[in-house]
Design a protein around this motif. Structure first.
Motif, PDB file in Angstrom:
ATOM      1  N   GLU A  11      -7.424   3.805  -1.829  1.00 31.94           N
ATOM      2  CA  GLU A  11      -6.775   2.542  -1.486  1.00 31.94           C
ATOM      3  C   GLU A  11      -7.034   2.177  -0.030  1.00 31.94           C
ATOM      4  O   GLU A  11      -7.351   1.029   0.295  1.00 31.94           O
ATOM      5  N   TYR A  59       0.387  -1.144   5.548  1.00 33.66           N
ATOM      6  CA  TYR A  59      -0.981  -1.679   5.617  1.00 33.66           C
ATOM      7  C   TYR A  59      -1.661  -1.210   6.905  1.00 33.66           C
ATOM      8  O   TYR A  59      -2.797  -0.724   6.877  1.00 33.66           O
ATOM      9  N   ASN A 116      -2.751   2.306   6.875  1.00 29.43           N
ATOM     10  CA  ASN A 116      -3.915   2.557   6.021  1.00 29.43           C
ATOM     11  C   ASN A 116      -5.227   2.088   6.618  1.00 29.43           C
ATOM     12  O   ASN A 116      -6.291   2.594   6.235  1.00 29.43           O
ATOM     13  N   PRO A 141       0.844  -1.193   0.000  1.00 26.60           N
ATOM     14  CA  PRO A 141       0.000   0.000   0.000  1.00 26.60           C
ATOM     15  C   PRO A 141       0.882   1.247   0.000  1.00 26.60           C
ATOM     16  O   PRO A 141       2.024   1.218   0.465  1.00 26.60           O
TER      17      PRO A 141
END
Length: 229
Positions: free
Chosen positions: A83, A115, A118, A55
């Motif tokens: 995303e 990750y 996010n 990511p």
């Protein structure tokens, strides 16, 4: 139907059971998911390979967008968060998160840290109100999810009470943010002795694989018992 979110974060491609320089953590996650599907073939599996496709890292624009109220966001903000939104959606859909997280320099790979950055999202996976009585933060992920953390280590002795416990920042570094957003039911297993590449590595692989098999039986049995009730 139960939904599994299968995440791999190793920079190595393939499993160590496929080729000499393959990933031990990928080996364990695939074994877990394959065993699960043997017992429960009707369950859904979502796959996310953050090792091969990391990511995007959090930026100033990302932070600006995430902390702007959804109804006040400009088009570029939605694009910046697209995303992250997809990753959060997958997480929220899952009942079981099976994460392969090898130890890189005593902590998770940068890909998995990206990750985590996010999915820990104000207004989506945790709430914040500075005027709220008591703690200003609270988890927003629905209760009942389970995290299965499958790791690998070059050295040995990183488990609680062992010689290198204080240097293990993988399990604590993953458990803490997941608990923060509401996922505190965690099972973890790891392969050790990778850098030694001797019989101790083979024993550790066998032990971890057996642990995966036992864990799958335990979790699938608990689901069956719950459905029967």
């Amino acid at each position: 139907m139960t939904t599994l979110l299968h995440i791999d974060s190793s920079a190595r491609s393939g499993g160590s059971d496929e080729h000499r320089f393959g990933s031990h953590s990928r080996r364990l996650t695939r074994r877990f998911v394959n065993n699960w599907q043997t017992v429960r073939p009707g369950d859904r599996v979502i796959y996310r390979d953050v090792g091969a496709n990391p990511p995007k890292s959090v930026t100033g624009e990302w932070i600006h967008a995430a902390f702007t109220k959804p109804e006040e966001r400009e088009n570029w903000m939605h694009e910046v968060l697209a995303e992250s939104d997809a990753l959060v959606d997958e997480l929220l859909e899952a009942d079981i998160i099976v994460a392969g997280v090898p130890m890189y320099n005593f902590g998770p790979p940068a890909q998995f840290k990206a990750y985590i950055d996010n999915i820990v999202r104000v207004g989506r996976t945790f709430g914040f109100d500075r005027g709220r009585a008591g703690a200003p933060y609270w988890p927003m992920v629905p209760a009942g999810k389970t995290l299965v953390l499958l790791s690998s280590r070059g050295d040995y002795g990183y488990d609680p009470g062992e010689r290198l416990e204080a240097q293990n920042h993988v399990e604590p570094g993953v458990r803490t943010p997941f608990a923060y957003i509401g996922i505190s039911n965690v099972h973890s297993l790891a392969i050790e002795f990778d850098e030694f590449a001797d019989e101790r590595l083979q024993e550790s692989i066998g032990s971890a694989e057996q642990g995966v098999d036992v864990l799958v039986r335990k979790l699938t049995a608990s689901l069956s018992e719950g459905q029967a009730a």
